[in-house]
Design an enzyme around this catalytic site. Structure first.
Site, mmCIF file in Angstrom:
data_model
loop_
_atom_site.group_PDB
_atom_site.id
_atom_site.type_symbol
_atom_site.label_atom_id
_atom_site.label_comp_id
_atom_site.label_asym_id
_atom_site.label_seq_id
_atom_site.Cartn_x
_atom_site.Cartn_y
_atom_site.Cartn_z
ATOM 1 C CB SER A 137 -0.847 -0.005 1.275
ATOM 2 O OG SER A 137 -1.427 1.268 1.504
ATOM 3 C CE1 TYR A 166 -4.364 -2.428 4.530
ATOM 4 C CE2 TYR A 166 -3.315 -0.283 4.394
ATOM 5 C CZ TYR A 166 -3.891 -1.369 3.776
ATOM 6 O OH TYR A 166 -4.000 -1.405 2.407
ATOM 7 C CE LYS A 209 -1.661 -3.918 2.959
ATOM 8 N NZ LYS A 209 -1.821 -5.076 2.067
HETATM 9 N N1 LIG Z 1 -8.477 -0.305 -2.155
HETATM 10 C C1 LIG Z 1 -7.484 0.479 -1.813
HETATM 11 O O1 LIG Z 1 -7.594 1.717 -1.842
HETATM 12 C C2 LIG Z 1 -6.180 -0.107 -1.393
HETATM 13 C C3 LIG Z 1 -5.124 0.754 -1.126
HETATM 14 C C4 LIG Z 1 -3.908 0.225 -0.743
HETATM 15 C C5 LIG Z 1 -3.740 -1.152 -0.657
HETATM 16 N N2 LIG Z 1 -4.790 -1.972 -0.916
HETATM 17 C C6 LIG Z 1 -4.563 -3.417 -0.795
HETATM 18 O O2 LIG Z 1 -5.092 -4.093 -1.912
HETATM 19 C C7 LIG Z 1 -5.344 -5.460 -1.571
HETATM 20 C C8 LIG Z 1 -6.688 -5.886 -2.106
HETATM 21 O O3 LIG Z 1 -7.710 -5.209 -1.387
HETATM 22 P P1 LIG Z 1 -8.952 -4.521 -2.091
HETATM 23 O O4 LIG Z 1 -8.773 -3.065 -1.970
HETATM 24 O O5 LIG Z 1 -9.205 -5.124 -3.419
HETATM 25 O O6 LIG Z 1 -10.110 -4.920 -1.045
HETATM 26 P P2 LIG Z 1 -11.362 -5.907 -1.130
HETATM 27 O O7 LIG Z 1 -11.871 -5.953 0.265
HETATM 28 O O8 LIG Z 1 -12.291 -5.470 -2.207
HETATM 29 O O9 LIG Z 1 -10.721 -7.308 -1.514
HETATM 30 C C9 LIG Z 1 -9.947 -8.059 -0.600
HETATM 31 C C10 LIG Z 1 -10.209 -9.545 -0.809
HETATM 32 O O10 LIG Z 1 -9.377 -10.266 0.124
HETATM 33 C C11 LIG Z 1 -10.149 -11.341 0.651
HETATM 34 N N3 LIG Z 1 -9.613 -11.784 1.947
HETATM 35 C C12 LIG Z 1 -9.744 -11.169 3.154
HETATM 36 N N4 LIG Z 1 -9.180 -11.916 4.115
HETATM 37 C C13 LIG Z 1 -8.685 -13.030 3.507
HETATM 38 C C14 LIG Z 1 -8.007 -14.171 3.974
HETATM 39 N N5 LIG Z 1 -7.731 -14.336 5.273
HETATM 40 N N6 LIG Z 1 -7.641 -15.124 3.075
HETATM 41 C C15 LIG Z 1 -7.935 -14.979 1.762
HETATM 42 N N7 LIG Z 1 -8.597 -13.901 1.262
HETATM 43 C C16 LIG Z 1 -8.962 -12.948 2.127
HETATM 44 C C17 LIG Z 1 -11.554 -10.770 0.776
HETATM 45 O O11 LIG Z 1 -12.523 -11.807 0.882
HETATM 46 C C18 LIG Z 1 -11.661 -9.949 -0.496
HETATM 47 O O12 LIG Z 1 -12.185 -10.722 -1.561
HETATM 48 C C19 LIG Z 1 -5.200 -5.529 -0.047
HETATM 49 O O13 LIG Z 1 -3.944 -6.088 0.291
HETATM 50 C C20 LIG Z 1 -5.267 -4.086 0.372
HETATM 51 O O14 LIG Z 1 -4.591 -3.847 1.592
HETATM 52 C C21 LIG Z 1 -6.003 -1.477 -1.282
#
Ligand SMILES: NC(=O)c1ccc[n+]([C@@H]2O[C@H](COP(=O)([O-])OP(=O)(O)OC[C@H]3O[C@@H](n4cnc5c(N)ncnc54)[C@H](O)[C@@H]3O)[C@@H](O)[C@H]2O)c1
Length: 286
Positions: free
Chosen positions: A152, A166, A170
């Site tokens: 992130s 978090y 990260k």
């Molecule tokens: N969306 C943002 O703005 C953003 C910013 C920075 C980083 N991220 C990172 O991107 C990645 C994806 O997240 P996203 O934004 O698509 O969110 P999201 O919540 O839409 O998707 C996350 C997915 O991870 C799955 N998940 C959760 N716990 C789990 C586990 N224990 N085992 C297997 N799967 C699991 C959930 O069921 C979900 O389908 C994450 O690592 C998040 O930290 C997202």
């Protein structure tokens, strides 16, 4: 290099296999769809097995090859089973995206030990488990490969109010990725590494608690934390937010170019520069 040689060394495309965790939603889903659109077979791995199957089925309907596998990435045995199932189904793996991630939202003084445990179990141990099970397989194949760890922008900015656990995970994911890249290079493998550092992407990350294990109890956000959380969530769909599909294309481009850093937004450039110039200015000159 000829086009034929290029295609033999590509890690994305027909005959190649990509495993994506957290692929039932958001960035992971977009990654699975992008790999499939580029011709790879995809393993759609997620805690939410039913949603993972919906994603895999929709990819298959479009003519792609996708297999849904339910997995809790915080469980090393389950991740090992994911690796074995991938090999049984496809025989090899070319790209691994350790992407599943969750967050709590509270000032650190309001976060419980179970809040810390959950976020570390998924975000930190999920990546460690993925590497532990898949790197030996990918090294033994002796072919080109690529690993993408989703961190992130918090992994670069490091300290961010309301998401202390978090951010800590990260930062760790950035560190692990940098070490992995060095070690695979020392090894002389052809496995590239990238670390994905998104800012605001329109996903369900702000509703992470839907996947929180019941035994860790519910999250109790303060009123202030909840109002900040809703404000940030709304910014994901605002002018500074990006779509998961846009981010997925950035990831595929970075894999093809074997580029380590994948920074999705220009917004945090100033804050990152301020952090690093502060740090550099703190080094003694003698
Ligand atoms: N969306 C943002 O703005 C953003 C910013 C920075 C980083 N991220 C990172 O991107 C990645 C994806 O997240 P996203 O934004 O698509 O969110 P999201 O919540 O839409 O998707 C996350 C997915 O991870 C799955 N998940 C959760 N716990 C789990 C586990 N224990 N085992 C297997 N799967 C699991 C959930 O069921 C979900 O389908 C994450 O690592 C998040 O930290 C997202």
């Amino acid at each position: 290099m000829s086009t034929e040689e290029d295609s033999m060394t590509d890690v994305i495309g027909a005959g190649k296999v990509a495993v994506v965790t957290g692929a039932a939603s958001g960035i992971g889903r977009a990654l699975a769809e992008a790999f499939s659109a580029a011709g790879s077979a995809v393993v759609v791995a997620d805690l939410d097995g039913a949603e993972a199957e919906i994603v895999a089925a929709s990819i298959r309907e479009r003519g792609g090859d996708a297999t849904a596998i339910q997995v809790d990435v915080s469980d090393a045995t389950a991740v090992e089973a994911l690796a074995q199932a991938t090999i049984e189904r496809y025989g090899h793996v070319d790209v691994l995206c350790n992407n599943a991630g969750v967050s709590t939202f509270n000032l650190m003084r309001d976060q419980t030990l179970d809040d810390w445990r959950w976020v570390f179990n998924v975000n930190l141990w999920g990546v460690v488990n993925g590497l532990q099970s898949f790197v030996p397989i990918m090294r033994a194949q002796g072919t080109r490969g690529h690993i993408v760890n989703t961190a992130s922008i918090a992994g670069i900015l490091s300290g961010i109010a309301f998401i202390g656990p978090y951010s800590a995970t990260k930062v760790a994911v950035v560190s692990i990725s940098e070490t992995l890249a060095q070690e695979l290079q020392i090894d002389g493998t052809q496995i590239g590494v990238s670390v994905l550092c998104p800012s605001s992407v329109d996903t369900k990350v702000m509703e992470s608690e839907r996947g929180r294990p019941a035994e860790l109890g519910a999250e109790h956000r303060t009123e202030m934390a909840e109002s900040v959380r809703l404000m940030i969530r709304d910014s994901f769909t605002g002018p500074t937010g990006k779509t998961p599909a846009t981010v997925a294309e950035m990831v595929l481009d970075a894999i093809r170019a074997n580029r380590f850093w994948i920074i999705t937004h220009p917004d945090e450039n100033g804050a990152s520069a301020a952090r690093f110039s502060n740090l550099l200015a703190s080094f003694p000159t003698v």
